[in-house]
Design an enzyme around this catalytic site. Structure first.
Site, PDB file in Angstrom:
ATOM      1  N   GLN A  11       1.742  -9.347   2.430  1.00 15.05           N
ATOM      2  CA  GLN A  11       1.206 -10.023   3.607  1.00 15.05           C
ATOM      3  C   GLN A  11      -0.161  -9.444   3.960  1.00 15.05           C
ATOM      4  O   GLN A  11      -0.372  -8.241   3.843  1.00 15.05           O
ATOM      5  CB  GLN A  11       2.176  -9.801   4.769  1.00 15.05           C
ATOM      6  CG  GLN A  11       1.939 -10.709   5.934  1.00 15.05           C
ATOM      7  CD  GLN A  11       3.100 -10.674   6.908  1.00 15.05           C
ATOM      8  OE1 GLN A  11       4.234 -10.461   6.508  1.00 15.05           O
ATOM      9  NE2 GLN A  11       2.833 -10.881   8.177  1.00 15.05           N
ATOM     10  N   SER A  91       5.339  -4.617  -0.931  1.00 15.83           N
ATOM     11  CA  SER A  91       6.136  -5.168   0.175  1.00 15.83           C
ATOM     12  C   SER A  91       6.645  -6.564  -0.173  1.00 15.83           C
ATOM     13  O   SER A  91       7.438  -6.727  -1.104  1.00 15.83           O
ATOM     14  CB  SER A  91       5.304  -5.147   1.460  1.00 15.83           C
ATOM     15  OG  SER A  91       6.085  -5.518   2.563  1.00 15.83           O
ATOM     16  N   LEU A  92       6.170  -7.606   0.513  1.00 13.38           N
ATOM     17  CA  LEU A  92       6.540  -8.982   0.179  1.00 13.38           C
ATOM     18  C   LEU A  92       6.340  -9.251  -1.315  1.00 13.38           C
ATOM     19  O   LEU A  92       7.117  -9.977  -1.945  1.00 13.38           O
ATOM     20  CB  LEU A  92       5.672  -9.941   1.001  1.00 13.38           C
ATOM     21  CG  LEU A  92       5.502 -11.359   0.452  1.00 13.38           C
ATOM     22  CD1 LEU A  92       6.780 -12.142   0.616  1.00 13.38           C
ATOM     23  CD2 LEU A  92       4.329 -12.049   1.108  1.00 13.38           C
ATOM     24  N   ARG A 116      13.126 -13.644   5.778  1.00 13.28           N
ATOM     25  CA  ARG A 116      12.684 -12.245   5.914  1.00 13.28           C
ATOM     26  C   ARG A 116      11.569 -12.160   6.957  1.00 13.28           C
ATOM     27  O   ARG A 116      11.570 -11.276   7.814  1.00 13.28           O
ATOM     28  CB  ARG A 116      12.200 -11.744   4.553  1.00 13.28           C
ATOM     29  CG  ARG A 116      11.666 -10.304   4.528  1.00 13.28           C
ATOM     30  CD  ARG A 116      11.204  -9.980   3.105  1.00 13.28           C
ATOM     31  NE  ARG A 116      10.751  -8.612   2.944  1.00 13.28           N
ATOM     32  CZ  ARG A 116       9.480  -8.212   3.032  1.00 13.28           C
ATOM     33  NH1 ARG A 116       8.542  -9.094   3.329  1.00 13.28           N
ATOM     34  NH2 ARG A 116       9.161  -6.945   2.827  1.00 13.28           N
ATOM     35  N   HIS A 200       8.193  -1.662   7.784  1.00 13.09           N
ATOM     36  CA  HIS A 200       8.506  -0.494   6.951  1.00 13.09           C
ATOM     37  C   HIS A 200       8.714   0.786   7.768  1.00 13.09           C
ATOM     38  O   HIS A 200       8.460   1.886   7.297  1.00 13.09           O
ATOM     39  CB  HIS A 200       7.446  -0.288   5.854  1.00 13.09           C
ATOM     40  CG  HIS A 200       7.271  -1.506   5.010  1.00 13.09           C
ATOM     41  ND1 HIS A 200       8.277  -1.974   4.185  1.00 13.09           N
ATOM     42  CD2 HIS A 200       6.234  -2.367   4.883  1.00 13.09           C
ATOM     43  CE1 HIS A 200       7.842  -3.078   3.590  1.00 13.09           C
ATOM     44  NE2 HIS A 200       6.624  -3.336   4.004  1.00 13.09           N
ATOM     45  N   GLN A 249      13.866  -1.738   1.721  1.00 11.39           N
ATOM     46  CA  GLN A 249      12.406  -1.857   1.731  1.00 11.39           C
ATOM     47  C   GLN A 249      11.863  -2.264   3.103  1.00 11.39           C
ATOM     48  O   GLN A 249      10.785  -1.838   3.500  1.00 11.39           O
ATOM     49  CB  GLN A 249      12.001  -2.885   0.660  1.00 11.39           C
ATOM     50  CG  GLN A 249      10.521  -2.978   0.415  1.00 11.39           C
ATOM     51  CD  GLN A 249      10.081  -4.413   0.401  1.00 11.39           C
ATOM     52  OE1 GLN A 249      10.246  -5.146   1.366  1.00 11.39           O
ATOM     53  NE2 GLN A 249       9.511  -4.829  -0.716  1.00 11.39           N
TER      54      GLN A 249
END
Length: 313
Positions: A11, A91-92, A116, A200, A249
Site C-alpha cells: 500500500q 506487506s500487502l 483485509r 503491523h 503479518q
C-alpha cells in the site's frame, strides 16, 4: 544467467492511471482487471485507471487495486518467458507474491485483500493510531526509542525497510513521543505517514483475528516457487504455513531488509519490482548497491526491463 527475485509493492504505491496502458495493449491484463471487477462486484479497474484519487487511497480499495495491477504486470512478464527463482512482497505485496507462486487464486486474493483492508481500517478508531518513518538510526536505536516512549502508549517498529529507514507504528501520542526521542538521538528526519491506522503493530491484532476467519475459508496450494514471508524473512514452501504467517503479518513487523538479505545470500542478483512504484528498488539499492534492480509497472518500464533481461541472458 540472472537469478531473479520478484518483488511486489504494498500500500502506498498506488496512483491514478496505474495499469491502464497495459490493459489497453494486452488482452491478458484487460481480462485480469475484468476478473477483479467481477470478484468484487464493482469496477475496481475504473478506480485504477481514472480514480478519483481519494477513493483509490481508501485502504479497502487500495489493497485490491495494487494487487490487481501487480498481477497484471506479472502475467505479461511471465508470457515473455521470465522465470523467477523466488518471490516476495512488502506487506500487502505478500499476497501478490503468493498469487505469482500459485499458492492463492487471483480472484480469491482480490476478495481477501479487500476484506483485509476493511479489517485493518476499522481495527483502531480514526486518529488514535498512526505511523512514521525514522531515517538515520539503527534498528537497535529505534527499538530503544520505542521502549523509552512506551509510557505514552503502544509504539513499536513496524517495517524494517532498509538500513537507516525503519517505520514505527502505534498510538498517536506514543508515536509522536518516539519521533521526538528519535530526533534527539540523532535521527536525520522523522516523516509522519499518511495512513489510516498503526499497521503491523499489536494494535492490529483484532484485524488479524477477523482475517483468520476469512483465510479459513480459502483453499491454498503449495507454492510453485519459494515465497519469503514478511514476519520470518524465511522461505515458505508449504501451504500449511501460509495462513498463520498472513494472519501474524497484520500485527507483526515486516522484516523487509532481512527478506532481501535472505535472497541475496542465496544468489539472487536481479530483482524485478512488479507493479506500481519503485520504492522497493530503492530499498534494495540501500541494502546492496551491487544488486540489479528492474521494474515493470507500465508499458515503458516493461519494454526497458525486457531489453535489460535480454542483455544479461
Amino acid at each position: 544467467m540472472a537469478k531473479i527475485g520478484l518483488l511486489f509493492p504494498g500500500q502506498g504505491a498506488q496512483y491514478v492511471g496505474m495499469g491502464q496502458d497495459l490493459a489497453r495493449r494486452y488482452p491478458k491484463a484487460r481480462a485480469l482487471f475484468a476478473e477483479a471487477d467481477a470478484a468484487l462486484g464493482f469496477p475496481l479497474s475504473e478506480l485504477c485507471f481514472t480514480g478519483p484519487e481519494e477513493e483509490l487511497t481508501l485502504t479497502a480499495n487500495t489493497q485490491p487495486a495494487v494487487l490487481a495491477t501487480s498481477i497484471a504486470c506479472w502475467e505479461i512478464l511471465k508470457d515473455y518467458g521470465v522465470k523467477p527463482a523466488v518471490t516476495a512482497g512488502l506487506s500487502l505485496g505478500e499476497y501478490s507474491a503468493h498469487v505469482s507462486a500459485g499458492t492463492l487464486d487471483f480472484a480469491e486474493a482480490v476478495r481477501l485483500v479487500r476484506k483485509r483492508g476493511e479489517f485493518m481500517e476499522s481495527a483502531v478508531p480514526s486518529g488514535q493510531g498512526t505511523m512514521a518513518a525514522v531515517l538515520g538510526l539503527s534498528r537497535e536505536e529505534v527499538e530503544e526509542v520505542c521502549r523509552a516512549a512506551a509510557g505514552m502508549g503502544v509504539v513499536e517498529p513496524a517495517n524494517y525497510n532498509c538500513p537507516g529507514q525503519i517505520v514505527i507504528a502505534g498510538e498517536t501520542a506514543a508515536v509522536t513521543a518516539a519521533a521526538e526521542l528519535a530526533l534527539a538521538r540523532g535521527a536525520k528526519k522523522v516523516i509522519p505517514l499518511k495512513v489510516s491506522g498503526p499497521f503491523h503493530s499489536r494494535l492490529l491484532a483484532p484485524a488479524g483475528e477477523r482475517l483468520a476467519g476469512e483465510l479459513a475459508r480459502v483453499s491454498l496450494s503449495d507454492p510453485d516457487l519459494p515465497v519469503v514471508a514478511n514476519v520470518t524473512a524465511q522461505y515458505v514452501r508449504d501451504k500449511e504455513e501460509v495462513k498463520d504467517l498472513l494472519v501474524k503479518q497484520v500485527s507483526h513487523p515486516v522484516l523487509w531488509e532481512d527478506s532481501v538479505q535472505r535472497m541475496l545470500a542465496d544468489g539472487v542478483d536481479t530483482f524485478i519490482e512488479v507493479g506500481p512504484g519503485r520504492a522497493l528498488s530503492g530499498f534494495v539499492k540501500k541494502i546492496d548497491r551491487r544488486a540489479r534492480c528492474l521494474q515493470v509497472g507500465d508499458l515503458s518500464s516493461l519494454q526497458n526491463t525486457l531489453a535489460e533481461l535480454e542483455g544479461v541472458g
